[in-house]
Design a protein around this motif. Structure first.
Motif, PDB file in Angstrom:
ATOM      1  N   GLU A  97       0.826  -1.205   0.000  1.00  0.00           N
ATOM      2  CA  GLU A  97       0.000   0.000   0.000  1.00  0.00           C
ATOM      3  C   GLU A  97       0.866   1.263   0.000  1.00  0.00           C
ATOM      4  O   GLU A  97       1.672   1.486   0.887  1.00  0.00           O
ATOM      5  CB  GLU A  97      -0.929   0.008   1.215  1.00  0.00           C
ATOM      6  CG  GLU A  97      -1.890   1.191   1.204  1.00  0.00           C
ATOM      7  CD  GLU A  97      -2.811   1.228   2.413  1.00  0.00           C
ATOM      8  OE1 GLU A  97      -3.799   1.980   2.377  1.00  0.00           O
ATOM      9  OE2 GLU A  97      -2.539   0.508   3.395  1.00  0.00           O
ATOM     10  N   TRP A 144       4.092  10.880   8.205  1.00  0.00           N
ATOM     11  CA  TRP A 144       3.098   9.843   7.947  1.00  0.00           C
ATOM     12  C   TRP A 144       3.325   9.198   6.582  1.00  0.00           C
ATOM     13  O   TRP A 144       3.654   9.873   5.607  1.00  0.00           O
ATOM     14  CB  TRP A 144       1.681  10.415   8.002  1.00  0.00           C
ATOM     15  CG  TRP A 144       1.259  10.845   9.371  1.00  0.00           C
ATOM     16  CD1 TRP A 144       1.013  12.112   9.794  1.00  0.00           C
ATOM     17  CD2 TRP A 144       1.045   9.998  10.511  1.00  0.00           C
ATOM     18  NE1 TRP A 144       0.662  12.122  11.118  1.00  0.00           N
ATOM     19  CE2 TRP A 144       0.669  10.837  11.589  1.00  0.00           C
ATOM     20  CE3 TRP A 144       1.136   8.620  10.733  1.00  0.00           C
ATOM     21  CZ2 TRP A 144       0.386  10.340  12.860  1.00  0.00           C
ATOM     22  CZ3 TRP A 144       0.855   8.121  11.992  1.00  0.00           C
ATOM     23  CH2 TRP A 144       0.486   8.973  13.041  1.00  0.00           C
ATOM     24  N   ARG A 179      -0.090   4.717   4.730  1.00  0.00           N
ATOM     25  CA  ARG A 179      -0.840   3.757   5.544  1.00  0.00           C
ATOM     26  C   ARG A 179      -1.515   4.470   6.709  1.00  0.00           C
ATOM     27  O   ARG A 179      -0.954   5.408   7.291  1.00  0.00           O
ATOM     28  CB  ARG A 179       0.103   2.692   6.114  1.00  0.00           C
ATOM     29  CG  ARG A 179       0.806   1.830   5.086  1.00  0.00           C
ATOM     30  CD  ARG A 179       0.019   0.584   4.772  1.00  0.00           C
ATOM     31  NE  ARG A 179      -0.099  -0.288   5.916  1.00  0.00           N
ATOM     32  CZ  ARG A 179      -1.260  -0.786   6.374  1.00  0.00           C
ATOM     33  NH1 ARG A 179      -2.390  -0.466   5.804  1.00  0.00           N
ATOM     34  NH2 ARG A 179      -1.281  -1.600   7.412  1.00  0.00           N
ATOM     35  N   ARG A 180      -2.681   4.015   7.069  1.00  0.00           N
ATOM     36  CA  ARG A 180      -3.422   4.612   8.178  1.00  0.00           C
ATOM     37  C   ARG A 180      -2.655   4.436   9.494  1.00  0.00           C
ATOM     38  O   ARG A 180      -2.317   3.322   9.893  1.00  0.00           O
ATOM     39  CB  ARG A 180      -4.805   3.952   8.278  1.00  0.00           C
ATOM     40  CG  ARG A 180      -5.669   4.417   9.436  1.00  0.00           C
ATOM     41  CD  ARG A 180      -7.034   3.749   9.372  1.00  0.00           C
ATOM     42  NE  ARG A 180      -7.851   4.077  10.522  1.00  0.00           N
ATOM     43  CZ  ARG A 180      -7.896   3.346  11.634  1.00  0.00           C
ATOM     44  NH1 ARG A 180      -7.169   2.251  11.729  1.00  0.00           N
ATOM     45  NH2 ARG A 180      -8.671   3.703  12.642  1.00  0.00           N
ATOM     46  N   ASP A 181      -2.346   5.564  10.151  1.00  0.00           N
ATOM     47  CA  ASP A 181      -1.699   5.587  11.468  1.00  0.00           C
ATOM     48  C   ASP A 181      -0.323   4.917  11.482  1.00  0.00           C
ATOM     49  O   ASP A 181       0.100   4.366  12.504  1.00  0.00           O
ATOM     50  CB  ASP A 181      -2.590   4.911  12.531  1.00  0.00           C
ATOM     51  CG  ASP A 181      -3.892   5.655  12.764  1.00  0.00           C
ATOM     52  OD1 ASP A 181      -3.922   6.878  12.515  1.00  0.00           O
ATOM     53  OD2 ASP A 181      -4.880   5.017  13.174  1.00  0.00           O
ATOM     54  N   GLN A 197       6.637   1.757   8.426  1.00  0.00           N
ATOM     55  CA  GLN A 197       6.276   0.945   7.266  1.00  0.00           C
ATOM     56  C   GLN A 197       7.518   0.408   6.566  1.00  0.00           C
ATOM     57  O   GLN A 197       7.562  -0.762   6.171  1.00  0.00           O
ATOM     58  CB  GLN A 197       5.422   1.739   6.272  1.00  0.00           C
ATOM     59  CG  GLN A 197       4.908   0.861   5.124  1.00  0.00           C
ATOM     60  CD  GLN A 197       4.107   1.614   4.078  1.00  0.00           C
ATOM     61  OE1 GLN A 197       4.098   2.843   4.055  1.00  0.00           O
ATOM     62  NE2 GLN A 197       3.439   0.882   3.198  1.00  0.00           N
ATOM     63  N   PHE A 220      -9.701  -1.529   6.760  1.00  0.00           N
ATOM     64  CA  PHE A 220     -10.485  -0.944   7.842  1.00  0.00           C
ATOM     65  C   PHE A 220     -11.654  -0.161   7.258  1.00  0.00           C
ATOM     66  O   PHE A 220     -11.475   0.693   6.382  1.00  0.00           O
ATOM     67  CB  PHE A 220      -9.621  -0.010   8.690  1.00  0.00           C
ATOM     68  CG  PHE A 220     -10.375   0.601   9.850  1.00  0.00           C
ATOM     69  CD1 PHE A 220     -10.783  -0.185  10.916  1.00  0.00           C
ATOM     70  CD2 PHE A 220     -10.678   1.959   9.858  1.00  0.00           C
ATOM     71  CE1 PHE A 220     -11.477   0.371  11.979  1.00  0.00           C
ATOM     72  CE2 PHE A 220     -11.373   2.518  10.917  1.00  0.00           C
ATOM     73  CZ  PHE A 220     -11.770   1.722  11.982  1.00  0.00           C
ATOM     74  N   LYS A 247     -14.136   2.492   8.049  1.00  0.00           N
ATOM     75  CA  LYS A 247     -14.302   3.546   9.051  1.00  0.00           C
ATOM     76  C   LYS A 247     -15.745   3.674   9.514  1.00  0.00           C
ATOM     77  O   LYS A 247     -16.020   3.789  10.710  1.00  0.00           O
ATOM     78  CB  LYS A 247     -13.812   4.879   8.477  1.00  0.00           C
ATOM     79  CG  LYS A 247     -13.829   6.022   9.476  1.00  0.00           C
ATOM     80  CD  LYS A 247     -13.245   7.291   8.870  1.00  0.00           C
ATOM     81  CE  LYS A 247     -13.255   8.433   9.875  1.00  0.00           C
ATOM     82  NZ  LYS A 247     -12.685   9.678   9.295  1.00  0.00           N
ATOM     83  N   ASN A 275     -16.504   0.723  11.653  1.00  0.00           N
ATOM     84  CA  ASN A 275     -15.536   0.519  12.739  1.00  0.00           C
ATOM     85  C   ASN A 275     -15.147  -0.955  12.867  1.00  0.00           C
ATOM     86  O   ASN A 275     -15.152  -1.542  13.952  1.00  0.00           O
ATOM     87  CB  ASN A 275     -16.086   1.035  14.072  1.00  0.00           C
ATOM     88  CG  ASN A 275     -14.987   1.160  15.122  1.00  0.00           C
ATOM     89  OD1 ASN A 275     -13.842   1.478  14.797  1.00  0.00           O
ATOM     90  ND2 ASN A 275     -15.332   0.907  16.376  1.00  0.00           N
ATOM     91  N   ASP A 305      -1.909  -3.263   3.593  1.00  0.00           N
ATOM     92  CA  ASP A 305      -3.250  -3.805   3.814  1.00  0.00           C
ATOM     93  C   ASP A 305      -3.462  -5.099   3.030  1.00  0.00           C
ATOM     94  O   ASP A 305      -4.541  -5.691   3.080  1.00  0.00           O
ATOM     95  CB  ASP A 305      -4.329  -2.776   3.462  1.00  0.00           C
ATOM     96  CG  ASP A 305      -4.175  -2.193   2.067  1.00  0.00           C
ATOM     97  OD1 ASP A 305      -3.236  -2.594   1.342  1.00  0.00           O
ATOM     98  OD2 ASP A 305      -4.980  -1.315   1.694  1.00  0.00           O
TER      99      ASP A 305
END
Length: 336
Positions: A9, A27, A30-32, A38, A272, A274, A277, A326
């Protein structure tokens, strides 16, 4: 020999304009996940799978002065990989290339696209004419990420064709209401199916010639993946694999998913959601082989952090897989 397929990703976000790896606290895509996190996770995963050739999906950008091959080869140097040579075919403007990263002591790879303009199955950087909506008018279809066609010769002298693919996503990006979700989803599936038909045409060319063929990548589809599949009768995966009685490709994970109406199926990706959740898992990544390679194929493996026992027991590997992308790597051990 070990062949791998790995969708990383937003790999491109880890490199600067010169193709140097950026392991800092900015960042990533990637999310968070920070870029340093990474990069470290990817280095660990690539070393663990230890493949002779990796088809990298969402490889670093290779246009407007950026070099995806330099970026991948720099990544290989930083993490001391055996696979030190990178190859990209037709480039695109999505910042997500399709590339082969391989060990040049184990195989030689050449970009070798097939077809010319005007052929029934045209080159993948061209346009394919097909009636998508049954209105007796041909629609023009293109690949935003043209498949990578390779002529491979291993150190043992085995020759084969390899195709790396990343089909169009069916996700209804940009939809603002339920009606748009349905309309966008159906339109995207139509285009993806057209790409699958185009790809299947090339597959049949190679199979008819009796060539060894391997098709691998993120097909963004799988049997029973969404409710719109019923509108068209079959998935893109089924089209590419081939109909019973015709020369077919084989992937055991696809075969298992096709055989199951109820119960769990293999998965290669984890997203994920959102709004809900929660995480959604799906089978999207494949390594398909021609029938004349099946007796040489020894073991397929999805390096899933929860479903693969070895990945689950190795906490460092498990966490690296979850941080790196991911999608999870798929490998094939095969005698070539």
């Amino acid at each position: 020999m070990r062949i791998a397929c790995y969708n990383v990703e937003w790999f491109d976000r880890l490199f600067d304009e010169a193709g140097d790896l950026q392991r800092d606290n900015r960042w990533s895509g990637r999310r968070d996940v920070k870029r340093s996190e990474q990069a470290k996770a990817l280095g660990y995963v690539f070393n663990k799978i230890d493949a002779d050739a990796i088809m990298v999906i969402e490889a670093p950008d290779d246009h407007n002065g950026r070099s995806g091959t330099n970026a991948l080869e720099n990544f290989a140097k930083v993490y001391n990989l055996r696979a030190t040579k990178a190859l990209i075919g037709f480039t695109n403007t999505t910042q997500q290339e399709i590339a082969l990263l391989y060990d040049p002591s184990k195989l030689n790879a050449q970009h070798d696209p097939v077809g010319v303009i005007g052929d029934v199955v045209p080159p993948f950087d061209g346009t394919y004419e097909i009636d998508l909506d049954i209105d007796n008018r041909a629609d023009s279809v293109t690949f935003s990420k043209p498949p990578l066609e390779l002529a491979i010769e291993t150190a043992n002298g085995t020759k084969l064709r390899m195709i790396g693919a990343h089909l169009k996503s069916k996700a209804p990006h940009g939809a603002h209401n339920a009606a748009e979700v349905m309309r966008f989803s159906i339109a995207n599936r139509r285009k993806q199916l057209a790409q699958a038909v185009w790809l299947r045409g090339r597959v049949e060319t190679h199979l008819s010639a009796g060539e060894h063929l391997m098709l691998l990548g993120d097909l963004n589809d799988g049997p029973g993946l969404d409710e719109y599949e019923n509108l068209f009768g079959r998935s893109s995966v089924e089209i590419i694999l081939g109909e019973t009685g015709c020369p077919c490709l084989y992937d055991p994970h696809a075969a298992r998913a096709l055989a199951r109406k109820i119960g769990g199926a293999p998965t290669t990706a984890r997203f994920f959601l959102k709004n809900d959740n929660r995480f959604l898992q799906a089978l999207l990544d494949y390594i398909m082989v021609s029938e004349n390679l099946r007796d040489k194929a020894k073991a397929w493996r999805i390096w899933h952090p929860f479903d693969d026992p070895e990945c689950w027991r190795d906490e460092t590997l498990r966490n690296a897989l979850l941080t790196a992308s991911d999608h999870f790597p798929v490998t094939l051990d095969i005698d070539l």
